[in-house]
Design an enzyme around this catalytic site. Structure first.
Site, PDB file in Angstrom:
ATOM      1  CG  ASN A 147      -0.379   0.001   2.585  1.00 37.57           C
ATOM      2  OD1 ASN A 147       0.459  -0.807   2.738  1.00 37.57           O
ATOM      3  ND2 ASN A 147      -0.881   0.801   3.444  1.00 37.57           N
ATOM      4  CB  VAL A 148       1.794   3.850  -2.068  1.00 36.33           C
ATOM      5  CG1 VAL A 148       2.470   4.962  -2.237  1.00 36.33           C
ATOM      6  CG2 VAL A 148       2.568   2.650  -2.352  1.00 36.33           C
ATOM      7  CG  ASN A 205      -1.382  11.156  -2.084  1.00 31.37           C
ATOM      8  OD1 ASN A 205      -1.977  12.376  -1.644  1.00 31.37           O
ATOM      9  ND2 ASN A 205      -0.819  11.118  -3.200  1.00 31.37           N
ATOM     10  CB  ALA A 206      -1.230  14.179   1.892  1.00 30.79           C
ATOM     11  CE1 TYR A 245      -4.694   9.894   5.397  1.00 23.52           C
ATOM     12  CE2 TYR A 245      -6.373  11.373   5.970  1.00 23.52           C
ATOM     13  CZ  TYR A 245      -5.167  10.745   6.258  1.00 23.52           C
ATOM     14  OH  TYR A 245      -4.525  10.972   7.648  1.00 23.52           O
ATOM     15  CB  CYS A 281      -5.103  -1.311  -2.157  1.00 23.49           C
ATOM     16  SG  CYS A 281      -6.427  -0.631  -1.452  1.00 23.49           S
ATOM     17  CD  GLU A 326      -5.247  -6.082  -1.124  1.00 22.55           C
ATOM     18  OE1 GLU A 326      -5.939  -6.522  -0.140  1.00 22.55           O
ATOM     19  OE2 GLU A 326      -4.995  -4.752  -1.363  1.00 22.55           O
ATOM     20  CB  CYS A 331     -11.118  -2.710   0.373  1.00 27.12           C
ATOM     21  SG  CYS A 331     -10.298  -2.064  -1.346  1.00 27.12           S
ATOM     22  CB  CYS A 365      -8.445  -4.697  -3.465  1.00 28.32           C
ATOM     23  SG  CYS A 365      -7.536  -3.291  -3.351  1.00 28.32           S
TER      24      CYS A 365
END
Length: 145
Positions: free
Chosen positions: A45-46, A48-49, A51, A56, A58, A90, A93
């Site tokens: 997962n990456v 980011n500010a 959100y 994800c 996957e 989720c 995904c």
């Protein structure tokens, strides 16, 4: 699925989790998948500010698979979350996995130590799903024959 393959996927998922970028939630997730031709791809997962713009684990593994070319059929995907509670994919995904799944595609979830918490088919966690075959019209089917 062979125990050696499960072990290999688990190790790849755990390694990917260690590389996750999660400065906001501090919830690292790694995923590793194996295709029907034996290739393994992983992702993390990456965050980011902003959100909703995060990625994800996957989705990262699927992107790696697609960008590498070759087979696009997921046999098994393993997800490694943080903690001891199963970190199932989720909804988004699940649908992304479905795009490259078969009826036999397995979803395996391990805890932060690599212990198996969940193992079942994608179909069981995404019943009555919508997939590529739903977009085929009778005209497209006739042209293919």
């Amino acid at each position: 699925m062979d125990e050696a393959v499960i072990g290999k996927l688990t190790q790849h998922a755990l390694a990917a989790r260690n590389n996750a970028y999660a400065p906001y939630s501090h919830f690292q997730v790694g995923a590793a998948l194996i295709t029907d031709d034996g290739q393994v791809f992983s992702g993390c997962n990456v965050e980011n500010a902003a959100y909703p713009e995060g990625v994800c684990a996957e989705a990262g593994a699927i992107s790696a698979m697609v960008s590498a070319g070759g087979s696009r059929v997921i046999e098994t995907i393993t997800i490694a979350g943080k903690g001891l509670i199963p970190c199932l994919p989720c909804g988004g995904c699940r649908q992304k996995i479905r795009e490259f799944a078969t009826e036999r595609t397995c979803v395996l979830v391990v805890d932060e130590n690599g212990e198996q918490l969940f193992k079942d088919s994608l179909h069981s966690i995404l019943p009555f799903s919508f997939g590529p075959e739903n977009l085929e019209t009778s005209n497209q089917k006739e042209q293919a024959e």
